[in-house]
Write a protein that holds these residues in place. Structure first.
Motif, PDB file in Angstrom:
ATOM      1  N   PHE A  61      49.643 -45.428  80.447  1.00  0.00           N
ATOM      2  CA  PHE A  61      49.020 -44.444  79.795  1.00  0.00           C
ATOM      3  C   PHE A  61      48.117 -43.609  80.770  1.00  0.00           C
ATOM      4  O   PHE A  61      47.624 -43.778  81.754  1.00  0.00           O
ATOM      5  CB  PHE A  61      47.734 -45.517  79.361  1.00  0.00           C
ATOM      6  N   THR A  62      48.368 -42.303  80.451  1.00  0.00           N
ATOM      7  CA  THR A  62      47.792 -41.215  81.218  1.00  0.00           C
ATOM      8  C   THR A  62      47.300 -40.188  80.237  1.00  0.00           C
ATOM      9  O   THR A  62      47.551 -39.818  79.024  1.00  0.00           O
ATOM     10  CB  THR A  62      48.979 -40.241  82.061  1.00  0.00           C
ATOM     11  N   VAL A  63      46.224 -39.302  80.707  1.00  0.00           N
ATOM     12  CA  VAL A  63      45.557 -38.332  80.254  1.00  0.00           C
ATOM     13  C   VAL A  63      45.354 -37.231  81.107  1.00  0.00           C
ATOM     14  O   VAL A  63      45.513 -37.243  82.187  1.00  0.00           O
ATOM     15  CB  VAL A  63      43.981 -38.720  79.687  1.00  0.00           C
ATOM     16  N   PRO A  64      45.388 -35.766  80.512  1.00  0.00           N
ATOM     17  CA  PRO A  64      45.182 -34.708  81.242  1.00  0.00           C
ATOM     18  C   PRO A  64      43.611 -34.730  81.896  1.00  0.00           C
ATOM     19  O   PRO A  64      42.647 -35.341  81.320  1.00  0.00           O
ATOM     20  CB  PRO A  64      45.025 -33.476  80.402  1.00  0.00           C
ATOM     21  N   VAL A  65      43.489 -34.113  83.112  1.00  0.00           N
ATOM     22  CA  VAL A  65      42.357 -33.948  83.677  1.00  0.00           C
ATOM     23  C   VAL A  65      42.198 -32.852  84.152  1.00  0.00           C
ATOM     24  O   VAL A  65      42.907 -32.106  84.728  1.00  0.00           O
ATOM     25  CB  VAL A  65      42.209 -35.076  84.905  1.00  0.00           C
ATOM     26  N   ASN A  66      40.748 -32.355  84.189  1.00  0.00           N
ATOM     27  CA  ASN A  66      40.314 -30.899  84.759  1.00  0.00           C
ATOM     28  C   ASN A  66      40.222 -31.096  86.053  1.00  0.00           C
ATOM     29  O   ASN A  66      39.207 -31.449  86.573  1.00  0.00           O
ATOM     30  CB  ASN A  66      39.129 -30.672  83.991  1.00  0.00           C
ATOM     31  N   MET A  67      41.225 -30.732  86.694  1.00  0.00           N
ATOM     32  CA  MET A  67      41.113 -30.708  88.349  1.00  0.00           C
ATOM     33  C   MET A  67      40.298 -29.492  88.977  1.00  0.00           C
ATOM     34  O   MET A  67      39.946 -29.865  90.000  1.00  0.00           O
ATOM     35  CB  MET A  67      42.532 -30.880  88.882  1.00  0.00           C
ATOM     36  N   VAL A 104      41.575 -44.078  74.069  1.00  0.00           N
ATOM     37  CA  VAL A 104      42.043 -43.128  73.368  1.00  0.00           C
ATOM     38  C   VAL A 104      42.214 -41.957  74.021  1.00  0.00           C
ATOM     39  O   VAL A 104      41.153 -41.561  74.626  1.00  0.00           O
ATOM     40  CB  VAL A 104      41.224 -43.176  72.190  1.00  0.00           C
ATOM     41  N   GLU A 105      43.366 -40.990  74.083  1.00  0.00           N
ATOM     42  CA  GLU A 105      43.204 -39.953  74.992  1.00  0.00           C
ATOM     43  C   GLU A 105      42.139 -38.956  74.570  1.00  0.00           C
ATOM     44  O   GLU A 105      41.676 -38.328  75.404  1.00  0.00           O
ATOM     45  CB  GLU A 105      44.669 -39.239  74.872  1.00  0.00           C
ATOM     46  N   PRO A 106      42.245 -38.659  73.305  1.00  0.00           N
ATOM     47  CA  PRO A 106      41.037 -37.576  72.998  1.00  0.00           C
ATOM     48  C   PRO A 106      39.640 -37.762  73.429  1.00  0.00           C
ATOM     49  O   PRO A 106      38.830 -37.002  73.876  1.00  0.00           O
ATOM     50  CB  PRO A 106      41.258 -37.440  71.491  1.00  0.00           C
ATOM     51  N   LEU A 107      39.330 -39.176  73.442  1.00  0.00           N
ATOM     52  CA  LEU A 107      38.006 -39.753  73.889  1.00  0.00           C
ATOM     53  C   LEU A 107      37.834 -39.497  75.272  1.00  0.00           C
ATOM     54  O   LEU A 107      36.778 -38.924  75.742  1.00  0.00           O
ATOM     55  CB  LEU A 107      37.788 -41.074  73.590  1.00  0.00           C
ATOM     56  N   LEU A 108      38.780 -39.814  76.098  1.00  0.00           N
ATOM     57  CA  LEU A 108      38.915 -39.585  77.595  1.00  0.00           C
ATOM     58  C   LEU A 108      38.850 -38.065  77.922  1.00  0.00           C
ATOM     59  O   LEU A 108      38.158 -37.649  78.789  1.00  0.00           O
ATOM     60  CB  LEU A 108      39.992 -40.251  78.172  1.00  0.00           C
ATOM     61  N   VAL A 109      39.558 -37.217  77.150  1.00  0.00           N
ATOM     62  CA  VAL A 109      39.382 -35.710  77.333  1.00  0.00           C
ATOM     63  C   VAL A 109      37.943 -35.161  77.091  1.00  0.00           C
ATOM     64  O   VAL A 109      37.618 -34.562  77.811  1.00  0.00           O
ATOM     65  CB  VAL A 109      40.688 -35.103  76.395  1.00  0.00           C
ATOM     66  N   ASP A 122      25.539 -37.089  83.915  1.00  0.00           N
ATOM     67  CA  ASP A 122      25.729 -37.552  85.010  1.00  0.00           C
ATOM     68  C   ASP A 122      26.571 -38.694  84.978  1.00  0.00           C
ATOM     69  O   ASP A 122      27.140 -39.088  86.129  1.00  0.00           O
ATOM     70  CB  ASP A 122      24.170 -37.864  85.472  1.00  0.00           C
ATOM     71  N   ASP A 123      26.328 -39.469  83.934  1.00  0.00           N
ATOM     72  CA  ASP A 123      27.441 -40.696  83.829  1.00  0.00           C
ATOM     73  C   ASP A 123      27.921 -40.764  82.486  1.00  0.00           C
ATOM     74  O   ASP A 123      27.246 -40.630  81.452  1.00  0.00           O
ATOM     75  CB  ASP A 123      26.684 -41.889  84.163  1.00  0.00           C
ATOM     76  N   VAL A 124      29.243 -40.834  82.248  1.00  0.00           N
ATOM     77  CA  VAL A 124      29.883 -40.930  81.068  1.00  0.00           C
ATOM     78  C   VAL A 124      30.617 -42.444  80.996  1.00  0.00           C
ATOM     79  O   VAL A 124      31.816 -42.679  81.841  1.00  0.00           O
ATOM     80  CB  VAL A 124      30.827 -39.807  80.417  1.00  0.00           C
ATOM     81  N   MET A 125      30.608 -43.296  80.099  1.00  0.00           N
ATOM     82  CA  MET A 125      31.480 -44.244  79.979  1.00  0.00           C
ATOM     83  C   MET A 125      32.355 -44.444  78.460  1.00  0.00           C
ATOM     84  O   MET A 125      31.808 -43.974  77.496  1.00  0.00           O
ATOM     85  CB  MET A 125      30.555 -45.473  80.153  1.00  0.00           C
ATOM     86  N   LEU A 181      32.766 -40.140  85.650  1.00  0.00           N
ATOM     87  CA  LEU A 181      33.458 -40.869  84.394  1.00  0.00           C
ATOM     88  C   LEU A 181      33.979 -42.238  84.498  1.00  0.00           C
ATOM     89  O   LEU A 181      34.680 -42.702  85.308  1.00  0.00           O
ATOM     90  CB  LEU A 181      34.433 -40.086  83.846  1.00  0.00           C
ATOM     91  N   ASN A 182      33.293 -43.236  83.630  1.00  0.00           N
ATOM     92  CA  ASN A 182      33.793 -44.680  83.873  1.00  0.00           C
ATOM     93  C   ASN A 182      34.839 -45.019  82.739  1.00  0.00           C
ATOM     94  O   ASN A 182      34.295 -45.192  81.433  1.00  0.00           O
ATOM     95  CB  ASN A 182      32.715 -45.643  83.854  1.00  0.00           C
ATOM     96  N   PHE A 183      35.950 -45.173  82.952  1.00  0.00           N
ATOM     97  CA  PHE A 183      36.992 -45.753  81.836  1.00  0.00           C
ATOM     98  C   PHE A 183      36.884 -47.308  81.707  1.00  0.00           C
ATOM     99  O   PHE A 183      37.417 -48.213  82.631  1.00  0.00           O
ATOM    100  CB  PHE A 183      38.369 -45.292  82.302  1.00  0.00           C
ATOM    101  N   PHE A 184      36.025 -47.815  80.667  1.00  0.00           N
ATOM    102  CA  PHE A 184      35.727 -48.942  80.722  1.00  0.00           C
ATOM    103  C   PHE A 184      36.970 -49.950  79.741  1.00  0.00           C
ATOM    104  O   PHE A 184      37.282 -50.929  80.138  1.00  0.00           O
ATOM    105  CB  PHE A 184      34.474 -49.415  80.110  1.00  0.00           C
TER     106      PHE A 184
END
Length: 419
Positions: free
Chosen positions: A295-301, A267-272, A259-262, A284-287
């Motif tokens: 800084f950008t990362v791929p997002v599953n749209m 780091v890109e792999p961690l955000l993916v 339900d929640d991910v922080m 998803l909370n990018f703390f």
């Protein structure tokens, strides 16, 4: 009043300077700083210098005092403030001033910052209500109310929705599953403490870390058994030993996703990974704050559209968040000092800040009125073999299960004076 302070003169140019503060104005406060805890954002300001959005351009002529997580005593009160403040009162600072200029304590002012023996709190900060009364007697936890407020603010920023009901339900999901990815650093430790002990109503917390030493410290600070007593199922994961993190973390969520991910590292792999383990309506909370503006990362749209996944990020905490942090700490529900791994005096600060990027340390507690090189808590025992003062601090740390504490702080302030 003469002060000694750590000042930023330009990019990577930190110096300890001693100088005379000007006389305070009728709407200003002169304060004595007892403790300041170091923040990685100070390192970012130090590296960027005038290119940082909060740092002014005339550093060479007017160097700024660094440090913004601080508290101490009010030393002198301006004439027009005597109905609000009293000399001798204890305070902590809420540095998130919210000015259009971006200016704030520890980034922008020649006479206003925490890495100093004394500093002046200006009218603009007082008008914004940033000087909060401190009822406690343990100053490190007072300083740490600011980073804890950032953590509380981040949890408050998460939100959830119901199909076709266009209102956000703020906060992490009640009875939900929460993943804290890369949480072995100081802010991750604080977040884990708050998730388990803050009364949030989370059902399961999965905490991951790749460094075995950090992971073992997490387990000691927040034991699985203690979490269970609070009604929270806590699971620790050494990510370095898991072949397929996504598969393993999804199994731990019973295939439902979180339900929640922080995420506590930019780091890109961690955000993916975080994106891939979100459940329906997962947030998803990018703390972690990146230093790269691109800084950008791929997002599953696809999941954004069909799974209602969403993303938030915060920087800093509100005054109300900080008040809650102080309240929970005073009640003994959370212990921000879990974050502290090193303590030292003012002279140790420049080298400590410049080395933060490559350090695996947690929070560094700086005491401007003592003389002490930056010292890891576990090193007091070795130093104590030749100096009984160090051995006494080691004893007081061990008395509190290896955590920095009020007794150790009091002994340090009384026996390591040097300013």
């Amino acid at each position: 009043m003469k002060t000694k302070a750590v000042a930023l003169y330009g990019k990577k140019d930190l110096r300890v300077r001693e100088f005379e503060l000007p006389e305070i104005g009728e709407e200003e406060l002169l304060v004595k700083v007892i403790s300041d805890t170091a923040c990685l954002s100070t390192y970012k300001a130090t590296i960027l210098g005038e290119d940082h959005k909060r740092v002014p351009e005339n550093l060479e002529e007017h160097p700024i005092i660094v440090g913004h997580e601080f508290g101490g005593y009010i030393e002198k009160v301006g004439e027009k403030l005597k109905d609000q403040f009293n000399a001798g009162d204890k305070f902590v600072l809420q540095p998130a001033m919210g000015l259009d200029s971006g200016y704030s304590a520890g980034y922008s002012y020649e006479f206003f910052g925490g890495d100093a023996t004394y500093c002046i709190i200006p009218k603009v900060a007082i008008d914004l209500g940033t000087v909060l009364p401190f009822k406690g007697t343990y100053f490190a936890n007072g300083s740490l109310a600011e980073p804890m407020s950032c953590i509380i603010g981040a949890f408050n920023a998460n939100y959830h929705t119901k199909p076709y009901v266009y209102e956000h339900e703020m906060g992490v999901k009640q009875n939900g599953q929460l993943a804290l990815l890369g949480c072995g650093g100081p802010m991750g430790i604080g977040a884990l403490d708050y998730a388990v002990n803050g009364g949030l109503g989370v059902r399961k917390v999965v905490a991951t870390e790749m460094d075995e030493q950090r992971l073992e410290r997490l387990k000691k600070l927040v034991p699985v058994s203690a979490a269970k007593e609070k009604g929270v199922e806590l699971v620790y994961v050494n990510a370095a030993k898991v072949k397929d993190q996504k598969e393993y973390l999804m199994e731990l969520s019973d295939g439902q996703g979180y339900d929640d991910v922080m995420v506590f590292a930019a780091v890109e792999p961690l955000l993916v990974l975080a994106d891939s383990i979100l459940g329906i309506d997962g947030c998803l909370n990018f703390f972690a704050g990146p230093t790269d503006k691109n800084f950008t990362v791929p997002v599953n749209m696809y999941n954004v559209h069909y799974g209602s996944t969403h993303f938030v990020g915060t920087s800093g905490g509100s005054t109300d968040d900080m008040k809650l942090s102080l309240k929970l700490t005073e009640e003994g529900k959370i212990n921000p000092s879990m974050m502290i791994t090193h303590v030292g005096g003012l002279e140790a600060t420049p080298e400590m800040i410049l080395g933060m990027k490559d350090s695996s340390a947690g929070k560094n507690a700086i005491y401007p009125h003592i003389s002490l090189e930056l010292t890891a808590l576990e090193d007091f025992e070795e130093k104590g073999k030749t100096d009984p003062k160090f051995m006494e601090i080691h004893r007081l740390i061990e008395k509190h299960d290896g955590i920095w504490n009020e007794e150790a702080e009091r002994y340090l302030l009384e026996n390591f004076t040097g300013q």
